[in-house]
Write an enzyme that holds these catalytic residues in place. Structure first.
Site, PDB file in Angstrom:
ATOM      1  N   LYS A  95      93.860   0.382  67.210  1.00 15.16           N
ATOM      2  CA  LYS A  95      92.521   0.983  67.266  1.00 15.16           C
ATOM      3  C   LYS A  95      92.566   2.453  67.689  1.00 15.16           C
ATOM      4  O   LYS A  95      91.743   3.260  67.225  1.00 15.16           O
ATOM      5  CB  LYS A  95      91.618   0.171  68.195  1.00 15.16           C
TER       6      LYS A  95
ATOM      7  N   TYR B 244      96.597  -4.358  69.616  1.00  8.49           N
ATOM      8  CA  TYR B 244      95.213  -4.037  69.244  1.00  8.49           C
ATOM      9  C   TYR B 244      94.840  -2.649  69.741  1.00  8.49           C
ATOM     10  O   TYR B 244      94.186  -1.879  69.030  1.00  8.49           O
ATOM     11  CB  TYR B 244      94.276  -5.095  69.832  1.00  8.49           C
TER      12      TYR B 244
ATOM     13  N   SER C 172      86.894   0.361  68.666  1.00  8.77           N
ATOM     14  CA  SER C 172      86.792  -0.460  69.865  1.00  8.77           C
ATOM     15  C   SER C 172      86.928   0.455  71.075  1.00  8.77           C
ATOM     16  O   SER C 172      87.331   1.618  70.938  1.00  8.77           O
ATOM     17  CB  SER C 172      87.920  -1.493  69.853  1.00  8.77           C
TER      18      SER C 172
END
Length: 293
Positions: free
Chosen positions: A197, A193, A136
């Protein structure tokens, strides 16, 4: 001659499903659509069958070691190896939540699962194979503002233990209520997150060193802001459009492309450029929300 095999994790919907669809059209071999939900996975396969595409299905929960072991055993028995592995399964979680249990779950699925796959599934990837970790813009090093961790993650001798320590540091700070939002970019939105990532992207670099001896390439990529359930339908791209670069990377990219971090348009980005603006910005998402006034 052994049958070629491609596996896409978390592929009953969204980008994963579109990648399976694209591989079924172009890959000269068997394509596995996997899902942690059997009914949804089989329904996705039935829909593809109606389009004249015929992937195989197998239940796979990447965060469940027993599930991964069962999938490993199935592949070993039926095909004895994998040629393409796309690690797509993941969850985003809330943008502002820093509840410990939620953060731990997000990290388990988005990062800790790759350690299980590395142990159990990577050995099945055949020499000269290709692995792609779907990361991401949250996975670029510019998401980190804590100088100690910038330097640690940038170290040429970085190893997996260092990355695990980075993740543990974050989780411990959340648990102790000492988490500092200034340690992450953009006011630490989507904190867990981001951490997961970044850890995944860093792990890709470490994994490439080990896989070099078998001439296996592994890269990570940012697929862009895609209109999927994960983004509640907000995004610049359809899932089919977003699948084009992942498919290019595992089928068409030069074999020399290894251990790289790649943008959604196929551009190789310097993952170590922590002063850049590649980090995730919540405003990018909010700007796409329809104005109801």
């Amino acid at each position: 001659m052994s049958t070629k095999v491609a596996v896409v994790t978390g592929s009953n919907k969204g980008i994963g499903l579109s990648i399976v669809k694209g591989l079924c059209k172009r890959f000269d071999g068997v394509v596995y659509l996997t899902s942690r939900d059997e009914s949804r996975g089989k329904a996705a396969v039935e829909n593809l069958n109606a389009e004249g595409l015929f992937p195989e299905f197998h239940l796979l929960d990447i965060a469940d070691r027993k599930s991964v072991e069962r999938f490993r055993d199935h592949i070993k028995e039926k095909y004895d190896g994998i040629d393409i592995l796309i690690n797509n399964a993941g969850v985003s979680g809330g943008f502002i939540s820093t509840h410990y249990d939620e953060c731990k779950s997000i990290i388990n699925i988005n990062f800790n699962s790759i350690l299980i796959l590395e142990e159990l599934i990577f050995p099945l990837v055949r020499d000269n194979g290709r692995i792609l970790n779907i990361s991401s813009d949250c996975g670029h090093l510019s998401n980190i503002r804590n100088q100690y961790w910038i330097e640690k993650l940038s170290n040429i001798d970085l190893n997996m233990d260092d990355i695990v320590q980075f993740v543990d540091w974050f989780l411990q700070s959340v648990k102790d209520n000492t988490f500092n939002k200034e340690d992450l970019a953009d006011g630490a939105t989507a904190a867990a997150y981001r951490v997961a990532k970044v850890a995944l992207s860093a792990a890709t670099i470490v994994q490439q060193r080990e896989l070099d001896k078998r001439n296996i390439s592994i890269n990570s990529m940012h697929p862009g802001l895609v209109r999927t359930d994960m983004t509640t339908g907000i995004g610049f791209y359809s899932a089919d459009d977003a699948a084009k670069t992942p498919i290019y990377l595992v089928l068409d990219a030069p074999a020399s492309l290894k251990g790289a971090y790649i943008w959604h348009d196929g551009k190789v980005v310097d993952w170590y450029d922590y002063k850049s603006d590649y980090y995730f910005k919540i405003s990018t998402v909010l700007d796409q929300v329809p104005n109801k006034d």
